[in-house]
Design a protein around this motif. Structure first.
Motif, PDB file in Angstrom:
ATOM      1  N   ASP A 146       0.787  -1.231   0.000  1.00  0.00           N
ATOM      2  CA  ASP A 146       0.000   0.000   0.000  1.00  0.00           C
ATOM      3  C   ASP A 146       0.818   1.280   0.000  1.00  0.00           C
ATOM      4  O   ASP A 146       0.314   2.328  -0.401  1.00  0.00           O
ATOM      5  N   ASP A 147       2.056   1.247   0.481  1.00  0.00           N
ATOM      6  CA  ASP A 147       2.843   2.486   0.450  1.00  0.00           C
ATOM      7  C   ASP A 147       4.051   2.404  -0.467  1.00  0.00           C
ATOM      8  O   ASP A 147       4.833   3.342  -0.552  1.00  0.00           O
ATOM      9  N   GLY A 148       4.221   1.273  -1.178  1.00  0.00           N
ATOM     10  CA  GLY A 148       5.302   1.174  -2.143  1.00  0.00           C
ATOM     11  C   GLY A 148       6.673   1.184  -1.515  1.00  0.00           C
ATOM     12  O   GLY A 148       7.563   1.905  -1.967  1.00  0.00           O
ATOM     13  N   THR A 149       6.859   0.383  -0.467  1.00  0.00           N
ATOM     14  CA  THR A 149       8.163   0.313   0.194  1.00  0.00           C
ATOM     15  C   THR A 149       8.601  -1.137   0.342  1.00  0.00           C
ATOM     16  O   THR A 149       7.793  -2.067   0.243  1.00  0.00           O
ATOM     17  N   ILE A 150       9.885  -1.313   0.571  1.00  0.00           N
ATOM     18  CA  ILE A 150      10.460  -2.618   0.894  1.00  0.00           C
ATOM     19  C   ILE A 150      11.280  -2.442   2.161  1.00  0.00           C
ATOM     20  O   ILE A 150      12.151  -1.569   2.240  1.00  0.00           O
ATOM     21  N   ASP A 151      10.978  -3.259   3.162  1.00  0.00           N
ATOM     22  CA  ASP A 151      11.713  -3.209   4.424  1.00  0.00           C
ATOM     23  C   ASP A 151      12.848  -4.212   4.421  1.00  0.00           C
ATOM     24  O   ASP A 151      12.695  -5.356   3.958  1.00  0.00           O
ATOM     25  N   PHE A 152      13.989  -3.795   4.963  1.00  0.00           N
ATOM     26  CA  PHE A 152      15.140  -4.664   5.154  1.00  0.00           C
ATOM     27  C   PHE A 152      15.369  -4.810   6.663  1.00  0.00           C
ATOM     28  O   PHE A 152      15.479  -3.804   7.377  1.00  0.00           O
ATOM     29  N   PHE A 153      15.450  -6.050   7.117  1.00  0.00           N
ATOM     30  CA  PHE A 153      15.755  -6.337   8.513  1.00  0.00           C
ATOM     31  C   PHE A 153      16.987  -7.229   8.567  1.00  0.00           C
ATOM     32  O   PHE A 153      17.213  -8.058   7.675  1.00  0.00           O
TER      33      PHE A 153
END
Length: 733
Positions: A428-435
């Protein structure tokens, strides 16, 4: 693509801890003894306004691919440095990509593509054609071949460990409002022709649900998600709308067995009323979406989203288990999370109460990976915007490792153990999270300037913080108010200690002995210790709620409600009162108004002043910034008095969140002085902070600002639990 990468404001010392942890996990010495104890946020990458839905990585873990359904593209990102990803461009696929995976040799990215109908040309669902499997050369990022699939509406796809086959779920959701449909879905196997992908062969496996106990629509299978076993001998398929799971022998392409996913029973919140309470008995068909094998291939992990209408079958059994489950290969339940994940969401303020009547946190995505010799299951909540990680070394007793807020609506989840990484793609917000995996405890990912916020337990829920004010003489304690997402209204007390912020109490607000339901947007204190709170009005038909300035005593009792004069209240839109502050003497109260009055100059909003002695309203004009993206608006969301008597104003656009993180432009703090200003004057403003450029604040709603002698605390409104409450402290310069 990839306008800019966004970094969480994590402590500078965490990088060294993480690198040390990586060496422990995957170095030559001591690797077998290392255990992942947490995952910590490393980076949030913004995908240029596009959608990031399903992701996969190249065998070396350095190239990421993602589906962008809204733009009909496959995107590519260089993640050699995950703290600084770089866009590698996009490839058009002439349809809606629904899944993407990379072959084990790294030669091809293979995408399933849904044929789109042209409604403007009069086409209907009956005109839809079979989907395609598109092969993209990973080195050149060009389409090198495609094959037509044997069915309409491809969904999930997976590639066998040896790279010889692709399995595709042909769901064919022809009419989700009128199940069962007339076109049953199936499973396709594609045997890859390495030299000429367009010559790859496609076979179909029909799914016969006759005689399977507990299925919903015998004649309409609609497979959803597919996954190969680690050795490639078996494939698992979720048949979501039918609440079933199929196992397929890959060599013969024959179904081994189909079994019902059954039901999950627990306590849940089934009432959308603004009050979060996991106390109602709930029984739901699991109806799993994502599925994965454990590393030993002996068990299945399912994520139980649900997909049928809530009461389709008249038996008081809901849709979706609000949980995740571990099955053995015979279909026996080994473990079910029950209400435990929703309880975690409640204590972290990420339970979306407006979904209570539907599927709660709506768990959807999932995967399993082995870090060293440690098997870990990862499960995402689409509606709560988080991912949870569990050690499943003991499949009967999984142990929680981390609860991780993500961007909005995580869809895809990918573990890259060789690189010590976990990723989610947030639709929905066009992001990719890296953990990043770490041998340190979860608390190490937070800092005193960006603490984790939790409550003391599921019996003290919190959400939608929209106003913040320091408790007098205690720099580590704050009062906070939620907006209309929480009902009845209340005042929270939050206490800070180290890297933690804890909601320790909630004071209910009452009027004449009855609970009140405001849309609270700000809180301030009188010198006497009483509260001022503001409630935002709503002039839409059926709402007709006035903007109110309310005086509340220390027991939470409303003493007075002060509306705007009739002439002003008729000119204000539903974007009204958004913050409150007083002068040092407590003789005047100031209210930030979010949007323009009708008839006022464009890009100019008001700050209202209420004189307690004269009981009159006056107004000052505030000029708004205009460098927002087209078709968005800019307004005020908070006002706070600084220690020198001037006022700090939070000015923001309505971008970020569902409007896309890449569209965010204005998240700024300005200073104005009212000391020598006459009512009706246009105020001069001075920039204090740009939270977007200085602190990578891409969340839409920065709505709370509390002043302390040491600096400023900010908090985001998480829209009633659909994402996380971000806390940030900025010291005085």
């Amino acid at each position: 693509m990839g306008k800019f990468p966004v970094h969480f404001p994590i402590p500078t010392w965490f990088a060294s801890v993480s690198l040390f942890s990586t060496a422990l996990l995957f170095g030559t010495a001591g690797a077998a003894d290392a255990q992942v104890r947490s995952f910590a946020p490393l980076n949030r990458y913004v995908v240029g306004g596009a959608v990031a839905e399903i992701i996969d990585a190249s065998p070396d873990g350095n190239t990421l691919v993602f589906t962008n359904s809204s733009d009909q593209q496959i995107g590519f990102i260089d993640i050699t440095d995950p703290a600084n990803p770089q866009s590698l461009g996009t490839v058009e696929v002439a349809g809606e990509p629904t899944s993407v995976a990379i072959t084990p040799d790294g030669k091809y990215a293979i995408a399933t593509v849904l044929f789109l109908i042209d409604e403007d040309a009069g086409q209907t669902i009956a005109d839809q054609q079979p989907g395609t499997l598109v092969f993209i050369d990973l080195a050149t990022r060009k389409v090198t071949g495609q094959v037509q699939l044997l069915g309409i509406g491809p969904d999930s796809a997976d590639i066998s460990p040896d790279g010889s086959k692709v399995i595709v779920a042909i769901e064919d959701e022809e009419d989700t409002d009128n199940l069962p449909g007339s076109r049953p879905g199936s499973i396709n196997f594609v045997t890859i022709n390495e030299d000429n992908p367009s010559e790859s062969t496609v076979t179909a496996v029909d799914i016969d649900l006759a005689g399977i106990e507990g299925v919903n629509y015998v004649e309409d299978p609609q497979p959803e998600f597919v996954k190969f076993s680690p050795d490639g001998s078996t494939a698992a398929v979720t048949i979501q709308e039918n609440n079933a799971i199929a196992l397929i022998d890959v060599a013969s392409e024959q179904i081994i067995r189909i079994f019902s996913a059954g039901t999950s029973s627990q306590f849940a919140d089934r009432t959308e009323d603004g009050e979060i309470s996991l106390t109602e008995e709930f029984k739901g068909r699991r109806e799993p979406d994502a599925i994965a094998f454990t590393p030993d291939g002996q068990h299945l992990v399912t994520v139980n989203e649900g997909d049928t209408e809530l009461e389709s079958f008249g038996d008081n059994i809901g849709s979706g288990g609000r949980s995740w489950t571990i099955f053995d290969l015979e279909g026996n339940v080994v473990y079910d999370s029950g209400s435990s994940v929703e309880e975690l969401a409640v204590t972290r303020g990420q339970y979306p109460d407006d979904r209570s009547e539907d599927r709660g946190i709506e768990m959807e995505g999932g995967t399993v990976a082995e870090f060293g010799e440690q098997p870990i299951a990862f499960v995402t909540s689409e509606r709560g915007s988080f991912v949870v990680a569990y050690d499943i070394s003991n499949v009967e007793k999984p142990e929680l490792i981390s609860f991780l807020p993500t961007g909005l609506a995580p869809e895809g989840v990918l573990a890259i153990p060789e690189r010590n990484l976990l990723l989610t793609s947030n639709e929905d917000d066009g992001t990719i999270d890296f953990f990043q995996a770490s041998t340190e405890p979860a608390e190490s990912a937070y800092s005193p300037t960006a603490p984790q916020i939790t409550s003391t337990g599921a019996d003290l829920p919190f959400s939608a913080i929209s106003g913040l004010y320091q408790v007098p003489n205690d720099p580590n304690a704050f009062y906070a108010v939620p907006d209309s997402a929480v009902s009845p209204s209340r005042i929270y007390r939050i206490e800070m200690e180290g890297s933690s912020a804890t909601v320790v109490s909630a004071l209910p607000l009452t009027k004449n002995g009855e609970s009140v339901r405001y849309d609270l947007e700000g809180i301030a204190l009188q010198p006497s210790g009483d509260f001022w709170v503001v409630s935002e009005g709503d002039d839409r038909e059926g709402q007709e709620a006035p903007n109110l300035l309310s005086h509340v005593n220390s027991r939470g009792e409303v003493q007075q409600e002060i509306p705007l004069p009739e002439a002003a209240s008729g000119a204000i839109t539903r974007f009204g009162f958004e913050g409150v502050a007083t002068n040092a003497e407590g003789t005047k109260v100031y209210v930030a108004i979010q949007r323009e009055f009708e008839g006022d100059p464009e890009n100019t909003v008001r700050i209202a002043e209420y004189d307690l002695e004269n009981q009159t309203w006056n107004y000052y004009f505030y000029p708004l910034d205009t460098d927002n993206v087209e078709d968005s608006w800019v307004g005020l969301s908070e006002i706070a008095r600084d220690t020198d008597g001037s006022f700090l104003i939070v000015e923001r656009d309505n971008q970020g969140g569902e409007n896309g993180a890449a569209n965010a432009r204005i998240k700024r703090i300005y200073r104005v002085s009212l000391a020598n200003a006459e009512p009706g004057a246009t105020l001069e403003k001075t920039l204090v902070l740009d939270l977007l450029s200085d602190y990578r604040w891409i969340e839409e709603k920065i709505e709370s600002l509390a002043v302390t002698n040491q600096g400023y605390w900010f908090a985001s409104d998480n829209d009633g639990g659909i994402n996380y409450t971000r806390l940030l402290f900025v010291p005085r310069q």
